[in-house]
Design a protein around this motif. Structure first.
Motif, PDB file in Angstrom:
ATOM      1  N   THR A 110       0.855  -1.187   0.000  1.00 43.28           N
ATOM      2  CA  THR A 110       0.000   0.000   0.000  1.00 43.28           C
ATOM      3  C   THR A 110       0.887   1.232   0.000  1.00 43.28           C
ATOM      4  O   THR A 110       2.012   1.199   0.500  1.00 43.28           O
ATOM      5  N   SER A 111       0.390   2.311  -0.581  1.00 46.18           N
ATOM      6  CA  SER A 111       1.122   3.582  -0.553  1.00 46.18           C
ATOM      7  C   SER A 111       0.273   4.634   0.126  1.00 46.18           C
ATOM      8  O   SER A 111      -0.965   4.567   0.100  1.00 46.18           O
ATOM      9  N   TRP A 112       0.966   5.641   0.708  1.00 46.10           N
ATOM     10  CA  TRP A 112       0.282   6.635   1.526  1.00 46.10           C
ATOM     11  C   TRP A 112       0.787   8.027   1.178  1.00 46.10           C
ATOM     12  O   TRP A 112       1.994   8.270   1.149  1.00 46.10           O
ATOM     13  N   LEU A 172      -4.506   6.842   1.923  1.00 49.50           N
ATOM     14  CA  LEU A 172      -4.245   5.607   1.189  1.00 49.50           C
ATOM     15  C   LEU A 172      -4.423   5.843  -0.303  1.00 49.50           C
ATOM     16  O   LEU A 172      -5.396   6.461  -0.743  1.00 49.50           O
ATOM     17  N   MET A 203      -2.937   0.169  -3.689  1.00 48.08           N
ATOM     18  CA  MET A 203      -3.337  -0.946  -2.827  1.00 48.08           C
ATOM     19  C   MET A 203      -3.459  -2.207  -3.673  1.00 48.08           C
ATOM     20  O   MET A 203      -4.463  -2.414  -4.369  1.00 48.08           O
ATOM     21  N   ARG A 204      -2.410  -3.048  -3.629  1.00 48.76           N
ATOM     22  CA  ARG A 204      -2.437  -4.272  -4.437  1.00 48.76           C
ATOM     23  C   ARG A 204      -1.783  -5.420  -3.653  1.00 48.76           C
ATOM     24  O   ARG A 204      -0.933  -5.200  -2.794  1.00 48.76           O
ATOM     25  N   ARG A 205      -2.181  -6.634  -4.006  1.00 46.34           N
ATOM     26  CA  ARG A 205      -1.672  -7.817  -3.329  1.00 46.34           C
ATOM     27  C   ARG A 205      -1.386  -8.910  -4.348  1.00 46.34           C
ATOM     28  O   ARG A 205      -1.860  -8.855  -5.486  1.00 46.34           O
ATOM     29  N   ILE A 219      -4.905  -7.111   3.116  1.00 45.81           N
ATOM     30  CA  ILE A 219      -5.073  -5.660   2.992  1.00 45.81           C
ATOM     31  C   ILE A 219      -5.659  -5.089   4.281  1.00 45.81           C
ATOM     32  O   ILE A 219      -5.255  -4.019   4.753  1.00 45.81           O
ATOM     33  N   ILE A 231      -3.988  -2.010   6.567  1.00 46.10           N
ATOM     34  CA  ILE A 231      -4.685  -0.775   6.941  1.00 46.10           C
ATOM     35  C   ILE A 231      -4.796  -0.666   8.461  1.00 46.10           C
ATOM     36  O   ILE A 231      -4.597   0.412   9.047  1.00 46.10           O
ATOM     37  N   HIS A 243     -10.019  -5.049  -4.081  1.00 43.05           N
ATOM     38  CA  HIS A 243      -8.642  -4.736  -3.755  1.00 43.05           C
ATOM     39  C   HIS A 243      -7.901  -4.323  -5.005  1.00 43.05           C
ATOM     40  O   HIS A 243      -8.020  -4.941  -6.036  1.00 43.05           O
TER      41      HIS A 243
END
Length: 853
Positions: A696-698, A712, A715-717, A726, A730, A852
């Motif tokens: 995740t990036s912020w 946020l 958001m990847r997995r 995920i 968070i 997601h």
């Protein structure tokens, strides 16, 4: 038949009726209930036109119409009613019904049914009495034909024009200006150029309705409304130019027209019958040209003859947005027409043989229409030239010259080749020099060739077809190239690096949770004159999309919004603010702008955060399970990652894109490129074996230089990552941020989502726009899973902040919608578009319903 049988039959009929038919019937019923006067008048016109034969193309009796005789004969008072409800032709009947169901319906929405009826009655009666009185006064004037003074009126559009213009008095500022300019331009154009009696009665009704509208609005408070004087001026000048282009066309359609300015239409006819008649008695040089036009007439030459008028309409379109090239086209065409008419007068090529019986007056009107009007437009354009400074980049200008130059060369070669292959189609064997001269003349409208000798011309076959159409083909290409040039605009000159640095400095002073989006590639930054306020935006198809909240102190919010709107309008763009919070709604209300919800942002207030109780079970369970399995959350940045870790992130992202086979969205949704920003933080899920399972990036948000929260974004997995990974990231981010004393964690916005209603809260009545957005969200759900993503974020019990789009003009919504779509999916390949359509048609996809990213 008993009651149960009746119910069964009714249900059976309901099932047998298609859903679209039921929706259509329902909407029709709503429309009729909302617009009883408009619908009733449309039906009345349809009935009267059918009974009198006008609807079927039969001639309607003049005794049903109103005119000078009706005013002088009291026994004909009943024609006052019949003249306003009976059309005199099929075209008039169809147009009257359409206007009743559209323009009159608009007036009824604004005025209400009672005032609409009053407006129709008052403006209709005044127009009939004033118009008939003018006919009586002019009946003894030699310069006005007897037919015009004896003509009767049968035109339901008279009262429709009156009601619409009266309604403009109670309309909002934007629609008040728009209704008045467009309506007066149309009725004035037909009166001055077409000149039929009905047109003058409509003009009288419209002018009467202006006064009536002011009377209706005398007690209505006027809300302050911001509108660019630049755009106002551009619209007025564009309307003037458009009328001078459309007017002669209207006169030509009306068979030459009888209005005071209709004589200019003869300049754009295929040939001048007056000169042809004179040539029968005495030969002059102009006879060659007129005879050639007469022999080679057809649709192609007719279109070539009106090229100057088409160019004026093209120029008017560009003048609306301040285009410099449109200003140059309008100046060039009007100057050429004025010079040509002046030369024709000086050399005696235009004259009226007998000054008796109004010929002198007709000559004066010809001078006014052919010289005075272009000169007047030229003066207007020169005086307002500083309003038209929107220039295209040199690359676009070069493309225009290359396109038109290539088209000219190719069309010339085609003309020379075909005419050389079919010399027998000519009455006289053409010489090579003749063909070259005529090749150039084929691109010049006949109006600019008066008095110039005519080389041999073809009579038949392919030679005649090319002769007629090659010039039209060239001008069609040129017009399309000009319209494409209108879409290109030079950007303000400045250093991109300096702008980005200044924007980030203002961002650290204070910005919204989504304002960091303004730093992304593809966005530009506008700054106030004192460099203390900024707006991030991008231009797509002439729409300036300002993204997220502006960077400014709260007291300057209204001025910042207005100044950016002025900046965009000054460059010919349509300003739109996208993903704006409700803090700015009062400012938009003061500006008279419209707003629409385009999504919901979910926000967690960290000081009060406690993940306890049953409501948080769906978050605590994946958090504790991941920790038991040895999963760790690593807070880091792109620069701090090892090459191996960056490769794993790239692989996860690439796998996500590949699996979907859908265009990846951008604009307010970040991708891999945004992860590399030094101010962006990453939170990684790493399992016990050191394998990266999710990322995740912020994005940061500051106040007075102090970090207050994170938003946020990415958001990847991994495809085979454990369920709940995920949620784990968070939850860990929220706990970590709370420990650091931060205030807010934003889960970002969910496009086209709607927040759940609170207890006792009632949903607002749906509008056309909100209904469309709801439909669009439902269509895109199987593809992008916006609603699924929104439901996923609701697990964290956030507060909801609605995101809005603000725009000045509802008429611009189609262009705005297209621009937003292009902004979100700017670089999709044909394969991805095909995949998108296929997914829309096939329903939910297993790879898109998880929510997601």
């Amino acid at each position: 038949m008993d009651g149960s049988t009746v119910d069964t039959v009714a249900r059976s009929d309901e099932r047998s009726t298609p859903a679209w038919a039921l929706r259509w019937l329902s909407r029709t019923g709503v429309y009729v209930r909302r617009n009883p006067v408009a619908v009733g008048f449309g039906v009345l016109v349809l009935i009267t036109s059918g009974m009198t034969g006008g609807l079927w193309g039969l001639e309607v009796s003049d005794t049903l119409g109103w005119g000078a005789a009706s005013l002088l004969t009291p026994s004909m008072w009943w024609t006052m009613a019949t003249s306003l409800v009976i059309p005199d032709s099929t075209v008039d009947a169809v147009l009257s019904v359409l206007l009743a169901l559209t323009a009159l319906a608009v007036a009824e929405r604004i005025l209400g049914s009672a005032r609409t009826l009053i407006s129709m009655a008052v403006t209709g009666v005044v127009a009939l009495f004033v118009g008939a009185a003018v006919q009586v006064l002019l009946s003894g004037t030699p310069v006005v034909s007897a037919a015009a003074t004896r003509a009767t009126v049968l035109d339901p559009a008279i009262v429709i024009a009156g009601a619409l213009m009266a309604a403009s008095g109670l309309a909002g500022a934007l629609w008040r200006r728009r209704i008045r300019i467009v309506a007066l331009a149309i009725v004035g154009m037909f009166a001055l150029y077409a000149g039929d009696v009905d047109s003058w009665y409509r003009l009288i009704a419209a002018l009467t309705a202006l006064a009536l509208g002011l009377l209706f609005a005398r007690d209505v408070p006027r809300r302050p409304w911001h509108r660019s004087s630049t755009r106002e001026t551009r619209s007025l000048v564009a309307t003037i130019v458009a009328v001078t282009g459309l007017g002669p066309i209207a006169a030509l359609i009306a068979g030459g027209g009888r209005g005071p300015l209709s004589l200019v239409a003869t300049s754009f006819a295929q040939f001048d019958q007056e000169i042809v008649n004179r040539c029968e008695a005495q030969y002059v040089r102009a006879c060659d040209h007129q005879f050639a036009l007469l022999v080679t007439r057809g649709v192609g030459p007719a279109l070539l003859a009106i090229v100057p008028l088409v160019l004026l309409l093209v120029a008017a379109w560009g003048l609306r947005s301040g285009r410099r090239v449109a200003w140059m086209i309008a100046v060039g065409v009007n100057a050429a027409l004025a010079i040509l008419a002046t030369v024709s007068v000086i050399f005696g090529e235009v004259f009226f043989a007998d000054p008796v019986d109004g010929a002198a007056f007709e000559w004066a009107l010809w001078v006014i229409s052919t010289i005075g009007v272009p000169v007047g437009v030229l003066v207007t354009l020169i005086v307002t030239r500083h309003r038209f400074q929107v220039r295209a980049p040199w690359a676009a200008i070069r493309a225009l010259w290359i396109t038109t130059g290539t088209a000219f060369v190719m069309c010339t070669l085609v003309f020379l080749l075909v005419e050389s292959l079919f010399p027998r189609a000519f009455s006289v064997q053409p010489r090579v020099a003749d063909l070259f001269v005529e090749a150039v003349r084929r691109f010049i409208p006949p109006v600019f060739l008066q008095g110039i000798g005519e080389p041999p011309y073809p009579h038949r076959g392919a030679a005649l077809v090319v002769y007629q159409w090659i010039g039209v083909a060239f001008w069609l290409i040129a017009v399309v190239a000009i319209l494409r040039l209108y879409r290109a605009t030079s950007r303000p000159v400045g250093a991109a690096g300096e702008s980005a640095t200044l924007y980030r400095s203002l961002l650290r002073r204070g910005g919204g949770t989504l304002s960091f989006i303004g730093t992304w590639r593809g966005n530009e930054q506008w700054f106030s004159d004192d460099l203390q306020a900024a707006v991030a935006y991008r231009v797509v198809n002439g729409v300036a999309l300002a993204v997220a909240d502006p960077l400014c102190v709260p007291s300057r919010a209204s001025d910042t919004l207005r100044e950016f709107a002025e900046f965009a309008i000054g460059r010919g763009w349509t300003p739109v603010f996208y993903s704006i919070h409700d803090d700015y709604l009062p400012a938009f209300a003061d500006m008279g702008w419209h707003v629409a919800s385009v999504g919901e942002e979910t926000v967690m207030h960290l000081p009060e955060l406690e993940m306890v109780g049953k409501p948080w079970q769906k978050v605590r369970y994946p958090l504790h399970r991941a920790e038991r399995e040895g999963m760790t959350a690593e807070w880091t940045s792109w620069r701090a990652l090892t090459p191996a870790m960056t490769s794993q992130i790239a692989a996860i992202s690439e796998q996500w894109v590949t699996d979907r086979e859908l265009p990846e969205m951008g604009f307010t949704l970040g991708g891999m490129e945004e992860l590399t920003d030094p101010d962006v933080a990453l939170l990684l899920a790493v399992d016990a074996d050191g394998r990266l399972r999710a990322v995740t990036s912020w994005m940061p948000s500051w106040r007075d230089g102090v970090l207050v929260g994170w938003t946020l974004d990415f958001m990847r997995r991994e495809a085979d990552a454990p369920n709940g990974v995920i949620e784990f990231l968070i939850a860990k981010a929220a706990l970590l941020m709370k420990e650091q004393g931060l205030e807010v964690l934003s889960l970002s916005g969910a496009p086209l989502a709607e927040k759940p209603l609170a207890d006792g809260e009632v949903a607002p009545d749906p509008t056309m726009l909100s209904s469309f957005l709801a439909w669009l969200g439902g269509v895109l759900e199987p593809v992008y899973g916006f609603a699924s993503l929104f439901r996923f974020k609701s697990k964290f019990h956030p507060a909801y902040r609605t995101l809005y789009m603000a725009f000045a003009d509802p008429v611009s919504l189609p262009a705005i919608g297209s621009a937003v779509a292009r902004a979100y999916v700017p670089d999709a390949s044909p394969r991805e578009y095909v995949a998108l359509v296929r997914n829309l048609l096939s329903g939910p996809s297993p790879t898109t319903t998880g929510g997601h990213r």
